[in-house]
Write a protein that holds these residues in place. Structure first.
Motif, mmCIF file in Angstrom:
data_model
loop_
_atom_site.group_PDB
_atom_site.id
_atom_site.type_symbol
_atom_site.label_atom_id
_atom_site.label_comp_id
_atom_site.label_asym_id
_atom_site.label_seq_id
_atom_site.Cartn_x
_atom_site.Cartn_y
_atom_site.Cartn_z
ATOM 1 N N ASP A 121 105.342 85.655 65.164
ATOM 2 C CA ASP A 121 104.872 84.730 64.133
ATOM 3 C C ASP A 121 106.002 83.800 63.691
ATOM 4 O OD1 ASP A 121 106.467 86.137 62.264
ATOM 5 O OD2 ASP A 121 104.769 87.217 61.412
ATOM 6 N N THR A 122 105.722 82.937 62.740
ATOM 7 C CA THR A 122 106.705 81.934 62.313
ATOM 8 C C THR A 122 107.913 82.546 61.622
ATOM 9 O OG1 THR A 122 105.455 81.579 60.271
ATOM 10 C CG2 THR A 122 105.010 80.077 62.112
ATOM 11 N N ASP A 123 107.793 83.792 61.176
ATOM 12 C CA ASP A 123 108.934 84.488 60.568
ATOM 13 C C ASP A 123 109.700 85.331 61.587
ATOM 14 O OD1 ASP A 123 108.559 83.503 57.946
ATOM 15 O OD2 ASP A 123 106.966 84.974 57.612
ATOM 16 N N GLY A 124 109.296 85.268 62.855
ATOM 17 C CA GLY A 124 109.991 85.999 63.911
ATOM 18 C C GLY A 124 109.517 87.418 64.125
ATOM 19 N N ARG A 125 108.497 87.846 63.369
ATOM 20 C CA ARG A 125 107.954 89.202 63.535
ATOM 21 C C ARG A 125 107.023 89.258 64.740
ATOM 22 N NH1 ARG A 125 107.877 88.974 58.078
ATOM 23 N NH2 ARG A 125 105.927 87.830 58.161
ATOM 24 N N LEU A 126 106.979 90.407 65.407
ATOM 25 C CA LEU A 126 106.057 90.617 66.502
ATOM 26 C C LEU A 126 104.629 90.450 65.991
ATOM 27 C CD1 LEU A 126 105.731 91.436 69.483
ATOM 28 C CD2 LEU A 126 105.672 93.816 68.709
ATOM 29 N N ALA A 127 103.840 89.587 66.651
ATOM 30 C CA ALA A 127 102.465 89.326 66.225
ATOM 31 C C ALA A 127 101.446 89.939 67.177
ATOM 32 C CB ALA A 127 102.225 87.821 66.109
ATOM 33 N N SER A 128 101.726 89.899 68.492
ATOM 34 C CA SER A 128 100.777 90.463 69.452
ATOM 35 C C SER A 128 101.466 90.753 70.774
ATOM 36 C CB SER A 128 99.597 89.509 69.686
ATOM 37 O OG SER A 128 100.031 88.345 70.354
ATOM 38 N N ILE A 129 100.808 91.605 71.552
ATOM 39 C CA ILE A 129 101.255 91.954 72.903
ATOM 40 C C ILE A 129 100.020 91.890 73.797
ATOM 41 C CG2 ILE A 129 102.296 93.711 74.381
ATOM 42 C CD1 ILE A 129 103.539 94.938 71.833
ATOM 43 N N HIS A 130 100.136 91.197 74.924
ATOM 44 C CA HIS A 130 99.014 91.102 75.863
ATOM 45 C C HIS A 130 99.544 90.724 77.238
ATOM 46 C CE1 HIS A 130 99.121 86.661 75.872
ATOM 47 N NE2 HIS A 130 99.428 86.800 74.609
ATOM 48 N N TRP A 131 98.706 90.902 78.249
ATOM 49 C CA TRP A 131 99.079 90.488 79.593
ATOM 50 C C TRP A 131 98.991 88.975 79.689
ATOM 51 C CZ3 TRP A 131 101.790 93.710 82.182
ATOM 52 C CH2 TRP A 131 101.595 95.069 81.994
ATOM 53 N N LEU A 132 99.755 88.407 80.591
ATOM 54 C CA LEU A 132 99.796 86.960 80.740
ATOM 55 C C LEU A 132 98.405 86.378 80.929
ATOM 56 C CD1 LEU A 132 101.713 84.555 80.844
ATOM 57 C CD2 LEU A 132 101.990 84.945 83.286
ATOM 58 N N ARG A 133 97.622 86.941 81.839
ATOM 59 C CA ARG A 133 96.245 86.491 82.040
ATOM 60 C C ARG A 133 95.396 87.718 82.313
ATOM 61 N NH1 ARG A 133 99.223 82.437 83.755
ATOM 62 N NH2 ARG A 133 98.721 80.349 83.101
ATOM 63 N N PRO A 134 94.310 87.896 81.658
ATOM 64 C CA PRO A 134 93.840 87.135 80.509
ATOM 65 C C PRO A 134 94.587 87.553 79.250
ATOM 66 C CG PRO A 134 92.328 88.936 80.943
ATOM 67 C CD PRO A 134 93.408 88.988 82.020
ATOM 68 N N ASP A 135 94.393 86.798 78.164
ATOM 69 C CA ASP A 135 95.128 87.144 76.943
ATOM 70 C C ASP A 135 94.388 88.172 76.077
ATOM 71 O OD1 ASP A 135 93.165 85.593 75.795
ATOM 72 O OD2 ASP A 135 94.528 84.285 74.720
ATOM 73 N N HIS A 136 93.277 88.706 76.571
ATOM 74 C CA HIS A 136 92.577 89.823 75.940
ATOM 75 C C HIS A 136 92.230 90.813 77.033
ATOM 76 C CE1 HIS A 136 92.206 87.239 72.425
ATOM 77 N NE2 HIS A 136 91.970 88.337 71.749
ATOM 78 N N PRO A 137 92.263 92.096 76.802
ATOM 79 C CA PRO A 137 92.551 92.720 75.504
ATOM 80 C C PRO A 137 94.004 92.515 75.094
ATOM 81 C CG PRO A 137 92.455 94.384 77.224
ATOM 82 C CD PRO A 137 92.079 93.079 77.867
#
Length: 185
Positions: free
Chosen positions: A72-88
């Motif tokens: 996020d904009t404060d440098g905190r981890l926001a999400s983890i996902h595979w390059l493609r697709p971005d879900h799950p």
């Protein structure tokens, strides 16, 4: 499978949780606590020398295997996902408590807006983690003294009443971790 772990960084005398890695576009702190400078003239798309990390942008870093970590904009981890697709994907939920912003939950999202909680994280007044509860109600518990982690009990330790893993530190202000003793002694 999401693995939550902590590593002790003797240089900073802090425990770093796997969900507390940070990246602000110029400095990346990886899960081991190592700090990397990615400020210009660093080129997006290049790997961080000697690591498995590749800088994608000022808010995303991926492993060479394609596991993307967004911040996020404060440098905190926001999400983890595979390059493609971005879900799950796994997303971090933040809350403002005790005058600071902390990651207080982790959820798994199968598509945008369709998420299920997998971990809840509770903090003490000093910002240290008190306990982590998974979606089944199992809980890991932590005891701190003077800012130092003294015991860590995984869900099995909690369920059986075991002592958990105990930690000892060098006397004085060095913060050097000197003892790790598991539940068996």
């Amino acid at each position: 499978e999401l693995v939550v772990s902590a590593i002790y960084n003797s240089a900073s005398t802090e425990w770093l949780w796997s969900f507390q890695i940070t990246y602000d576009g110029t400095t990346f702190v990886d899960p081991t606590g190592a700090v990397y400078d990615t400020s210009p003239p660093f080129v997006y798309g290049n790997e961080i020398s000697g690591t498995a990390w590749v800088v994608m942008s000022d808010s995303a870093i991926k492993t060479k295997g394609g596991l993307v970590h967004e911040f996020d904009t404060d440098g905190r981890l926001a999400s983890i996902h595979w390059l493609r697709p971005d879900h799950p994907r796994v997303e971090m939920v933040t809350s403002d408590i005790f005058g600071a912003t902390y990651i207080t939950a982790i959820q798994q999202c199968t598509e945008p807006g369709v998420c299920e909680g997998i971990l809840d994280i509770a903090y003490l007044l000093n910002g240290k983690i008190d306990h982590i509860t998974d979606r089944t109600g199992r809980q890991a518990q932590f005891t701190w003294y003077a800012g130092y982690l003294m015991t860590a009990k995984d869900p099995l330790d909690v369920a059986t009443g075991s002592l958990g893993t105990r930690y000892g530190y060098e006397q004085g202000n060095t913060g050097r971790l000197t003892v790790i003793r598991n539940s068996e002694g």
